[in-house]
Each structure stands twice: as C-alpha cells, then as structure tokens.
Write an enzyme that holds these catalytic residues in place. Structure first.
Site, PDB file in Angstrom:
ATOM      1  N   LYS A  42      11.818  -6.918  10.201  1.00 35.80           N
ATOM      2  CA  LYS A  42      13.109  -7.472   9.768  1.00 35.80           C
ATOM      3  C   LYS A  42      14.038  -7.644  10.972  1.00 35.80           C
ATOM      4  O   LYS A  42      13.797  -7.048  12.032  1.00 35.80           O
ATOM      5  CB  LYS A  42      13.746  -6.521   8.754  1.00 35.80           C
ATOM      6  CG  LYS A  42      14.002  -5.136   9.345  1.00 35.80           C
ATOM      7  CD  LYS A  42      14.244  -4.087   8.288  1.00 35.80           C
ATOM      8  CE  LYS A  42      14.585  -2.766   8.962  1.00 35.80           C
ATOM      9  NZ  LYS A  42      14.568  -1.645   8.024  1.00 35.80           N
ATOM     10  N   TYR A 252      38.130  -6.386  34.866  1.00 33.19           N
ATOM     11  CA  TYR A 252      39.344  -6.246  34.060  1.00 33.19           C
ATOM     12  C   TYR A 252      39.907  -4.830  34.155  1.00 33.19           C
ATOM     13  O   TYR A 252      39.171  -3.849  34.127  1.00 33.19           O
ATOM     14  CB  TYR A 252      39.043  -6.546  32.590  1.00 33.19           C
ATOM     15  CG  TYR A 252      38.881  -8.022  32.309  1.00 33.19           C
ATOM     16  CD1 TYR A 252      39.930  -8.917  32.494  1.00 33.19           C
ATOM     17  CD2 TYR A 252      37.669  -8.507  31.856  1.00 33.19           C
ATOM     18  CE1 TYR A 252      39.765 -10.267  32.222  1.00 33.19           C
ATOM     19  CE2 TYR A 252      37.493  -9.856  31.575  1.00 33.19           C
ATOM     20  CZ  TYR A 252      38.555 -10.734  31.761  1.00 33.19           C
ATOM     21  OH  TYR A 252      38.393 -12.065  31.498  1.00 33.19           O
TER      22      TYR A 252
HETATM   23  C1  PLP Z   1      13.747  -0.647   8.444  1.00 31.24           C
HETATM   24  C2  PLP Z   1      12.840  -0.061   7.456  1.00 31.24           C
HETATM   25  C3  PLP Z   1      11.681   0.616   7.868  1.00 31.24           C
HETATM   26  C4  PLP Z   1      11.386   0.943   9.313  1.00 31.24           C
HETATM   27  O1  PLP Z   1      12.141   2.059   9.714  1.00 31.24           O
HETATM   28  P1  PLP Z   1      12.100   2.658  11.191  1.00 31.24           P
HETATM   29  O2  PLP Z   1      13.005   3.819  11.127  1.00 31.24           O
HETATM   30  O3  PLP Z   1      12.603   1.598  12.093  1.00 31.24           O
HETATM   31  O4  PLP Z   1      10.691   3.005  11.483  1.00 31.24           O
HETATM   32  C5  PLP Z   1      10.809   1.028   6.877  1.00 31.24           C
HETATM   33  N1  PLP Z   1      11.080   0.815   5.567  1.00 31.24           N
HETATM   34  C6  PLP Z   1      12.192   0.203   5.148  1.00 31.24           C
HETATM   35  C7  PLP Z   1      12.440   0.028   3.696  1.00 31.24           C
HETATM   36  C8  PLP Z   1      13.116  -0.247   6.073  1.00 31.24           C
HETATM   37  O5  PLP Z   1      14.244  -0.844   5.647  1.00 31.24           O
END
Ligand code: PLP
Length: 349
Positions: A42, A252
C-alpha cells in the site's frame, strides 16, 4: 521529430532490489513452514514505488499483495495475477464491487454494510477483516452472525495487531479473539501478523503473514536488528559549492555560523521532498563512509552540507542521505514508516 532532451533529476531514490528480495525471504522464512509471507504494498510500497517492489517481490516468490485503496490496483494489474491483489479498505460502493469483479482482485470486507454491497454486486471469493482490538477497520465479533457476513465465500480471514512491536498483553488478547473468529467463520486461509507480528511467532503466524515495514528496511523489533537490509537510499546532487569565511551564516534564520573557513555543498534536497526540518543542523549525507553534516535549516528545495570530510567532491557529484531507518527514526523522532512514506515525488525512483 527530435525527442526533447531529458532534463536531469537532481534527486534519486536508490532501491536495493537484492535487499528487498532478501528481506522478503527472511520474513517468509520466519513465517515458518505453515505460513507463507505476503507483502503490504500500500501507499506505493511505502513510498518506494509499488511497481518495482511488486516485480521484485513476485520474482522472490511472494503471491499475496495488499493495497489500501482501489486506486492503487491498476498500476499492478500487468505485473501479477489479479487474484493475488487484495484491497484492504474494502468496497465503498457498488462501483468498487463492480471493479473488483471486472478485474478479479480481492475485496477485503470490513463491515456488514460491505458484506451486503458485495453480495448485491454478485459476490464471489473475498477476504474478511475482523477487528480484534484496534477499533479501526473490520467486523466486530458481534457482527460474525450477520447473515450477509455468513454468506461470504472467504479466502483470507484477517485481523491486525495494534501492539506487535511491543511486549504487550494486548497481543495475546487479539490472538485469542482472532482464533474465536476463525472458529466461527469458514475460510481458506487466516492471517494476523504484520512485520513485528512475525517475530511473535507460533500461533500468530497463521497461514499467511503480511509484512510491510521490514521488507523496506524497517526494524520493528529488536530481535530483527542486524538482519534487515537497508532498501531505500535517498540521493541528492550537489548543485553548488561555496567557500564560507569564519562568521558567515547558513540558511533561513541563520542558525549555523561558520566557526572557521569552510567548504560547503548545497544539495537539491529539502523539506518538500520529505527531508523535513527536523534534520536541520542534525542530519547528514554520506560520501562513501564519510559523514557530511547538514548545516543550518533545511529549506524547501535545498540543504547545505559540510564538505570537510570529502574535499574531492565537486558540483554535480552525488551524496546519499544517512537514512538507515532505525537510526534515522531515533535521531529524527519520526517513525520508520513516516521516514519512508514521506519521501516526495521529485525523487527519480
Ligand atoms: C500496513 C499493514 C500491514 C503491514 O504492516 P507492517 O507493520 O508495515 O509490517 C499489514 N496488515 C495490514 C492490515 C496493514 O494495514
């Protein structure tokens, strides 16, 4: 017609594909002989570029990919079989259901309402998320008797751990509730563990794990220190070199004053690229193993660095941000997740 010459990018995000594949293989191995590792891809694979990540991970043997939004699907459809892509947010409306059925990607059903949308759109194999203590997405255990939920044909029964990166009593509570849900809803595969959850091992592993952070170089628990390889390497070009006199100030608000004559490089990396102001007077670039500290405030599009340790560096040369995630998180106060996902669009990925 002559093609226009391409302008040069002054920022690039190096992606170590070998390291990414190695990290996945480690997560898959730690998932044990019963469970297979999938991958959370994602948010454009945590900002690294989902197309590259999915290609590398599929090559390494990964067969289950999780995105959050429907809009993240189309980028991946020519890379892996659609049924290997699962959309965590689930359908918002009938159009999403129609899209899932037309493409063949899996919807994650998170509520009785989504179960009805799915049924009314024709149904078919789907995933289901149960909420076991995060109060985020997912069916509460009280909703498992809902008739539309009971009618679902479920591939993966998921839940998500809130505190897997800590030794918290919350973990065992969530495990027990997930196991109750498994007993009550027929399904093909069950999945609970994210990266940190994989370290918890044993019953937490289920049939399928969903690492994200650890694939991309994050270290969610001490036990993994030294085993995860850095994947993302933000690199910037030196666009100008200048000579400071003692007493000259940098950037800055003039927060840095040269204590002596200094040779300083201006790099094309600023907070608009996700190199936030927390790195002002604190971050560093690397030239090989030599450290070039950031001087003064990080600007929107630029930062200044001390070139004392690398006298050979010239305008047009490249340096790499010190960006090993656990150390960078400790130094900046940002989470390892944020350090990855905030890297901006001006990086050539
Ligand atoms: C983002 C996510 C993961 C992965 O989690 P990590 O902590 O990055 O390993 C797994 N399951 C779900 C539902 C997520 O939203």
């Amino acid at each position: 017609m002559q093609p226009e010459p391409a302008p040069s990018a002054a920022l690039r995000l190096g992606i170590d594909r070998e390291a990414l594949a190695d990290n996945w293989r480690l997560m898959d191995r730690l998932s044990g002989s019963q469970a297979k590792a999938g991958a959370a891809v994602k948010a454009d694979a945590y900002g690294l570029g989902a197309r590259v990540a999915v290609s590398v991970l599929a090559q390494a043997g990964c067969k289950d990919f999780f995105v959050a939004h429907w809009g993240e699907v189309s980028d991946l459809l020519d890379l892996v079989p659609p049924a290997s892509i699962s959309v965590l947010h689930g359908p918002l409306n009938a159009a999403d259901v129609a899209y899932a059925r037309a493409t063949g990607v899996r919807a994650v059903i998170n509520s009785p309402h989504q179960a009805r949308l799915w049924r009314d759109g024709g149904g078919g194999l789907c995933d289901v998320m149960v909420d076991t203590g995060m109060s985020r997405l997912g069916l509460g255990l009280e909703a498992l008797g809902d008739e539309a939920v009971r009618a679902l044909d479920i591939d993966v029964l998921l839940s998500h751990l809130a505190c897997a990166d800590e030794d918290s009593p919350h973990n065992a509570r969530q495990l027990a509730l997930w196991q109750q849900a498994r007993a009550r809803l027929p399904h093909r595969r069950a999945s609970l563990a994210n990266s940190a959850g994989i370290v918890l091992g044993g019953a937490y592993l289920g049939d399928l794990t969903r690492p994200g952070l650890a694939l991309y170089g994050g270290v969610p628990r001490e036990e993994l220190a030294g085993q995860i390889r850095q994947v993302a390497r933000p690199q910037a070009a030196i666009i100008q070199i200048r000579q400071l006199n003692e007493g000259d100030t940098v950037g800055y608000n003039a927060t840095f004053t040269a204590p002596r004559a200094m040779r300083v490089g201006v790099i094309a990396l600023g907070y608009a690229d996700g190199y936030l102001r927390c790195w002002s007077d604190k971050g560093a670039m690397l030239a090989g193993d030599r450290v070039l500290p950031v001087l003064g405030r990080v600007s929107m599009d630029m930062s200044a660095i001390d070139l004392a340790a690398a006298p050979e560096i010239a305008e047009g040369d490249w340096v790499e941000a010190q960006y090993s995630l656990p150390q960078a998180a400790a130094a900046s106060g940002l989470s390892q997740y944020e350090l990855l996902t905030l890297l901006g669009r001006r990086f050539d990925r």
